[in-house]
Scaffold this active site. Structure first.
Site, PDB file in Angstrom:
ATOM      1  N   GLY A 218       0.060  -1.091  -0.372  1.00 49.88           N
ATOM      2  CA  GLY A 218       0.124   0.351  -0.054  1.00 49.88           C
ATOM      3  C   GLY A 218       0.759   0.876  -0.112  1.00 49.88           C
ATOM      4  O   GLY A 218       1.800   0.877  -0.277  1.00 49.88           O
ATOM      5  N   ASP A 219       0.670   2.643   0.660  1.00 52.52           N
ATOM      6  CA  ASP A 219       0.819   3.704   0.238  1.00 52.52           C
ATOM      7  C   ASP A 219       2.316   3.475   0.901  1.00 52.52           C
ATOM      8  O   ASP A 219       3.815   3.900   1.072  1.00 52.52           O
ATOM      9  CB  ASP A 219      -0.040   4.645   0.627  1.00 52.52           C
ATOM     10  CG  ASP A 219      -0.924   4.660   0.267  1.00 52.52           C
ATOM     11  OD1 ASP A 219      -2.180   4.857   0.002  1.00 52.52           O
ATOM     12  OD2 ASP A 219      -1.366   4.418  -0.911  1.00 52.52           O
ATOM     13  N   GLU A 224       8.205   3.671   1.668  1.00 53.60           N
ATOM     14  CA  GLU A 224       9.463   2.872   2.194  1.00 53.60           C
ATOM     15  C   GLU A 224      10.214   3.068   1.095  1.00 53.60           C
ATOM     16  O   GLU A 224      10.830   3.000   0.575  1.00 53.60           O
ATOM     17  CB  GLU A 224       8.818   1.772   2.191  1.00 53.60           C
ATOM     18  CG  GLU A 224       9.278   1.292   4.045  1.00 53.60           C
ATOM     19  CD  GLU A 224       9.474   0.007   4.271  1.00 53.60           C
ATOM     20  OE1 GLU A 224       8.339  -0.374   4.864  1.00 53.60           O
ATOM     21  OE2 GLU A 224      11.116  -0.365   4.151  1.00 53.60           O
ATOM     22  N   GLY A 261      -2.768  -2.890  -0.537  1.00 52.77           N
ATOM     23  CA  GLY A 261      -2.248  -2.300   0.911  1.00 52.77           C
ATOM     24  C   GLY A 261      -3.576  -2.131   1.081  1.00 52.77           C
ATOM     25  O   GLY A 261      -4.532  -2.946   0.815  1.00 52.77           O
ATOM     26  N   THR A 263      -5.987   1.094   1.805  1.00 49.94           N
ATOM     27  CA  THR A 263      -5.940   3.190   0.736  1.00 49.94           C
ATOM     28  C   THR A 263      -5.355   3.040  -0.318  1.00 49.94           C
ATOM     29  O   THR A 263      -6.461   2.978  -1.145  1.00 49.94           O
ATOM     30  CB  THR A 263      -5.346   4.119   2.177  1.00 49.94           C
ATOM     31  OG1 THR A 263      -5.621   3.973   3.341  1.00 49.94           O
ATOM     32  CG2 THR A 263      -6.205   5.194   1.483  1.00 49.94           C
ATOM     33  N   GLU A 528       1.806   7.506   8.030  1.00 52.17           N
ATOM     34  CA  GLU A 528       3.039   6.760   9.257  1.00 52.17           C
ATOM     35  C   GLU A 528       3.387   8.514   9.324  1.00 52.17           C
ATOM     36  O   GLU A 528       3.079   9.448   9.058  1.00 52.17           O
ATOM     37  CB  GLU A 528       4.636   6.841   7.834  1.00 52.17           C
ATOM     38  CG  GLU A 528       5.176   5.308   7.612  1.00 52.17           C
ATOM     39  CD  GLU A 528       3.926   4.294   6.989  1.00 52.17           C
ATOM     40  OE1 GLU A 528       3.753   3.508   6.982  1.00 52.17           O
ATOM     41  OE2 GLU A 528       4.701   4.639   9.294  1.00 52.17           O
TER      42      GLU A 528
HETATM   43  N1  ATP Z   1       7.625  -7.386   6.479  1.00 55.53           N
HETATM   44  C1  ATP Z   1       7.007  -6.991   7.742  1.00 55.53           C
HETATM   45  N2  ATP Z   1       6.302  -6.617   8.925  1.00 55.53           N
HETATM   46  C2  ATP Z   1       6.066  -5.821   9.408  1.00 55.53           C
HETATM   47  N3  ATP Z   1       5.623  -4.550   8.125  1.00 55.53           N
HETATM   48  C3  ATP Z   1       6.188  -4.506   7.535  1.00 55.53           C
HETATM   49  C4  ATP Z   1       6.786  -4.769   6.165  1.00 55.53           C
HETATM   50  N4  ATP Z   1       6.790  -4.861   5.190  1.00 55.53           N
HETATM   51  C5  ATP Z   1       6.539  -3.484   5.432  1.00 55.53           C
HETATM   52  N5  ATP Z   1       6.184  -3.525   6.543  1.00 55.53           N
HETATM   53  C6  ATP Z   1       5.194  -1.736   7.208  1.00 55.53           C
HETATM   54  O1  ATP Z   1       4.086  -2.262   6.780  1.00 55.53           O
HETATM   55  C7  ATP Z   1       3.531  -0.861   6.622  1.00 55.53           C
HETATM   56  C8  ATP Z   1       2.273  -1.084   6.250  1.00 55.53           C
HETATM   57  O2  ATP Z   1       2.340  -0.704   5.290  1.00 55.53           O
HETATM   58  P1  ATP Z   1       1.687  -0.671   3.494  1.00 55.53           P
HETATM   59  O3  ATP Z   1       1.532   0.443   3.610  1.00 55.53           O
HETATM   60  O4  ATP Z   1       1.508  -1.809   2.355  1.00 55.53           O
HETATM   61  O5  ATP Z   1       0.205  -1.395   4.171  1.00 55.53           O
HETATM   62  P2  ATP Z   1      -1.654  -0.394   4.525  1.00 55.53           P
HETATM   63  O6  ATP Z   1      -1.214   0.771   5.605  1.00 55.53           O
HETATM   64  O7  ATP Z   1      -2.992  -1.786   5.316  1.00 55.53           O
HETATM   65  O8  ATP Z   1      -1.792   0.480   3.432  1.00 55.53           O
HETATM   66  P3  ATP Z   1      -2.177   1.320   3.077  1.00 55.53           P
HETATM   67  O9  ATP Z   1      -1.098   2.143   3.516  1.00 55.53           O
HETATM   68  O10 ATP Z   1      -2.440   2.252   1.746  1.00 55.53           O
HETATM   69  O11 ATP Z   1      -3.131   2.149   4.285  1.00 55.53           O
HETATM   70  C9  ATP Z   1       4.367  -0.476   6.394  1.00 55.53           C
HETATM   71  O12 ATP Z   1       4.543   1.045   6.736  1.00 55.53           O
HETATM   72  C10 ATP Z   1       6.072  -0.879   5.975  1.00 55.53           C
HETATM   73  O13 ATP Z   1       7.116   0.138   6.610  1.00 55.53           O
HETATM   74  C1  LIG Z   2     -17.303   9.435   9.566  1.00 60.31           C
HETATM   75  C2  LIG Z   2     -17.248   9.538   8.211  1.00 60.31           C
HETATM   76  C3  LIG Z   2     -16.357   9.906   7.947  1.00 60.31           C
HETATM   77  C4  LIG Z   2     -15.551   9.721   6.360  1.00 60.31           C
HETATM   78  C5  LIG Z   2     -14.352  10.194   5.651  1.00 60.31           C
HETATM   79  C6  LIG Z   2     -14.703   9.926   4.602  1.00 60.31           C
HETATM   80  C7  LIG Z   2     -13.513  10.511   3.746  1.00 60.31           C
HETATM   81  C8  LIG Z   2     -12.105   9.279   3.184  1.00 60.31           C
HETATM   82  C9  LIG Z   2     -10.951  10.487   2.888  1.00 60.31           C
HETATM   83  C10 LIG Z   2      -9.679   8.940   2.741  1.00 60.31           C
HETATM   84  C11 LIG Z   2      -8.729   9.631   1.799  1.00 60.31           C
HETATM   85  C12 LIG Z   2      -6.936   9.490   2.268  1.00 60.31           C
HETATM   86  C13 LIG Z   2      -6.159  10.331   2.553  1.00 60.31           C
HETATM   87  C14 LIG Z   2      -5.006   9.135   1.927  1.00 60.31           C
HETATM   88  C15 LIG Z   2      -4.482   9.047   2.571  1.00 60.31           C
HETATM   89  C16 LIG Z   2      -2.905   7.978   3.151  1.00 60.31           C
HETATM   90  O1  LIG Z   2      -1.488   8.772   2.583  1.00 60.31           O
HETATM   91  C17 LIG Z   2      -2.741   7.120   4.636  1.00 60.31           C
HETATM   92  C18 LIG Z   2      -2.063   5.848   3.543  1.00 60.31           C
HETATM   93  O2  LIG Z   2      -2.543   5.305   2.999  1.00 60.31           O
HETATM   94  N1  LIG Z   2      -4.202   6.653   4.649  1.00 60.31           N
HETATM   95  C19 LIG Z   2      -5.157   6.805   5.348  1.00 60.31           C
HETATM   96  C20 LIG Z   2      -6.104   7.022   5.468  1.00 60.31           C
HETATM   97  O3  LIG Z   2      -4.698   8.483   6.597  1.00 60.31           O
END
Ligand code: ATP
Ligand SMILES: CCCCCCCCCCCCC/C=C/[C@@H](O)[C@H](CO)NC(C)=O
Ligand code: CA
Length: 566
Positions: A218-219, A224, A261, A263, A528
């Protein structure tokens, strides 16, 4: 078009999935394969005349000579099945190509051509392969965007932990077979801990071996890999990341994202979907999309880079709370979102920013960043000019900074739309991927009902900025300092693990900030949490490139290559 050459094959029969069509003729032009069909008017680009479909050579994935063997019923052995004299098509080759489907998704379609003349069949295969090889030897620009070379060797990092923890399955079952079809060699690393990919890229990876890096996650995982590549590039260029004034060196290698991921907003905002196969195909055809990066400092210390969201207040608190719920997968954000909304915490502080000048549009101009974006292209040429003049912009010289103090429910900086499945138009629908700016959104203290209206507008077509308590600015730099500086006792309490009511009561005694409300939030930096709340942010224009082309207009295409400048 130059090099226009035609190979005419008459009476070719095309066996295509469930239906048989007979070709009146098949014309292989250097740039396009036009398959004149008798029975179907279905065309990939609707504007192409009925009864034909057009596949640009640059969207061909592979061509494969097909042994038209089928097992003989009685022996079970593979052998050439003698064709009946009535059916002269005994040689065949298959063309694998990109087919567009719903909502910006692509998939790998294929068509098999049968031919009576084996040498002609071989000529087709050889000609198409020569054309594909040519794609890697010429700079190709068309009306919409600049193509770059197709990758032949990739370094792939898989995060087994993110999202629904299905990164490895997604890669093995959906992506690896397509990479193999396209003859792309890969070195795959399944990460064993957080920051494994970043550290490997910063110190160990031999990047000369690769044409690109792929992030399966994911993001946060993308963040990273982006950090690893950007820091490695600065290190090799002798650029000090701790100095905010330094001009950063752009990264050479492109990054591809296979979304796995929660988001996945970076993938969604650069490709238009969070479909792994679509992303894999954009990587294979060698797309290239420049992207801005924000550097984040605290005093003279480099903290992190950001490409999507820098969020303080609401999104910072959502992330802080959701980190303790990672075991829930993507649903953690919904639970924490509601909990944070109900807490309705606001934060006091001072925001100062350097507005973007010139023809960079505005966050409320309803102009969405799409493939071939004119605003981003303008920024690219401006960047070249300013690099040659090596001058600091007038505004930065004159320091025309704007300062705003107040109580905020949320302070968000969106360097891209941040479109994602939860919010299809994103936090800032008119933000650009590569214009050198970030959209600074200030949501001042307001009622829960008003804030809910604002949040819900992220999920529908209403304008989320059309509120008296919301201000949005397009900026090149900004700074934030909380009213109540984080003091040692607060840091000591956090570090000694004191949390909850005892932490708040301690704070309240010392700060009398207001009735038992924490005086500070955390910064959410691409998912993060930052270790400091007082930050200085600067946008670096087009510092990295992705294997993407931005979101294509959903309109029916004319021939997208009619403008080929070749
Ligand atoms: N093998 C691993 N074990 C634990 N954590 C890891 C590993 N590899 C990567 N990570 C960490 O996992 C965290 C989340 O990863 P990722 O962003 O892919 O998923 P997510 O948080 O569910 O998705 P999003 O960021 O799109 O919401 C990252 O901060 C990454 O640094
Ligand atoms: C109580 C009702 C809430 C409704 C909220 C709807 C709006 C959602 C907008 C999501 C935008 C996410 C922006 C992205 C952020 C990413 O960088 C981060 C890592 O993936 N994700 C989050 C969720 O912080
Ligand atoms: Ca931007």
């Amino acid at each position: 078009m130059e090099k226009q050459s035609r190979l005419l094959c008459s009476e070719l029969c095309v066996q295509r999935r469930l239906y048989e069509v007979t070709l009146n003729c098949a014309i292989l032009a250097w740039k396009d394969i036009q398959i004149a069909k008798k029975h179907t008017g279905r065309a990939i680009y609707g504007a192409v005349k009925a009864g034909s479909s057009c596949v640009p050579v640059c969207e061909i994935i592979a061509v494969q000579e097909k042994d038209d063997d089928t097992p003989c019923k009685n022996t079970g052995k593979w052998q050439k099945v003698p064709q009946s004299p009535a059916d002269p098509c005994q040689h065949a080759f298959t063309v694998f190509y990109v087919e567009r489907t719903r909502q910006h998704c692509w998939w790998c379609s294929n068509v098999t051509f049968h031919c009576s003349d084996h040498s002609l069949c071989l000529l087709w295969v050889q000609t198409i392969r020569e054309q594909l090889a040519l794609l890697n030897s010429e700079r190709r620009v068309n009306y919409y965007h600049t193509f770059a070379n197709r990758p032949k060797s990739l370094l792939v990092y898989i995060n087994p932990y993110g999202g629904k923890q299905r990164g490895k399955q997604i890669y093995d079952h959906k992506v690896a077979p397509i990479f193999s079809r396209a003859s792309i060699s890969t070195d795959v690393i399944v990460t064993e801990r957080a920051n494994h990919a970043r550290d490997h890229l910063k110190t160990e990876a031999d990047l000369k071996k690769y044409d690109g890096v792929v992030c399966v996650g994911g993001d946060g995982m993308f963040s990273e890999i982006m950090h690893g590549l950007v820091s490695r590039t600065q290190q090799e260029a002798g650029v000090d990341e701790n100095s905010m004034e330094e001009t950063l060196m752009p990264c050479g290698l492109r990054i591809g994202i296979i979304p796995a991921g929660s988001t996945d907003c970076i993938c969604y905002a650069t490709v238009g979907s969070n479909d792994p196969v679509t992303s894999a195909l954009h990587i294979i055809v060698g797309d290239s999309q420049a992207m801005d990066i924000c550097s984040v400092h605290n005093e003279d210390r480099f903290l992190r880079y950001s490409v999507s969201l820098l969020g303080y207040g609401f999104y910072g608190d959502v992330l802080t709370d959701s980190e303790r719920k990672r075991w829930m997968g993507p649903a953690r954000y919904d639970i924490s979102g509601v909990k944070t909304f109900l807490s309705h915490r606001y934060y006091e502080g001072t925001v100062s920013f350097l507005p973007a000048e010139g023809n960079l549009g505005s966050p409320r101009d309803k102009m969405q960043c799409r493939t071939g974006c004119s605003v981003c292209r303008q920024s690219s040429s401006d960047k070249l000019v300013s690099k040659n003049e090596d001058s600091v912009s007038d505004a930065e010289c004159q320091d025309t900074w704007t300062v705003i103090r107040g109580k905020f429910l949320a302070i968000n900086a969106a360097s891209m739309s941040c479109a994602c499945p939860r919010s299809p138009k994103g936090l800032s629908p008119s933000a650009h991927l590569a214009d050198g700016t970030t959209d600074l959104i200030l949501v001042r203290k307001c009622s829960r009902l008003d804030f809910l209206r604002h949040l819900l507008r992220h999920t529908n077509k209403d304008d989320q900025f059309d509120h008296s308590f919301v201000e949005v600015y397009r900026v090149k730099q900004f700074r934030f300092s909380p009213r109540y500086q984080e003091c040692d006792s607060e840091v000591d309490l956090r570090e000694s693990g004191v949390t909850g009511k005892r932490f708040l009561s301690q704070i309240c005694r010392e700060h009398r900030a207001c009735g038992c409300m924490p005086s500070q939030s955390n910064w959410n930096c691409d998912g993060e949490i930052l270790p400091h709340t007082a930050i200085q942010v600067r946008v670096h224009c087009q510092l990295i490139k992705l294997f993407a082309r931005g979101i294509e207009e959903q309109q029916v295409f004319e021939d997208p290559y009619a403008h080929c400048a070749i």
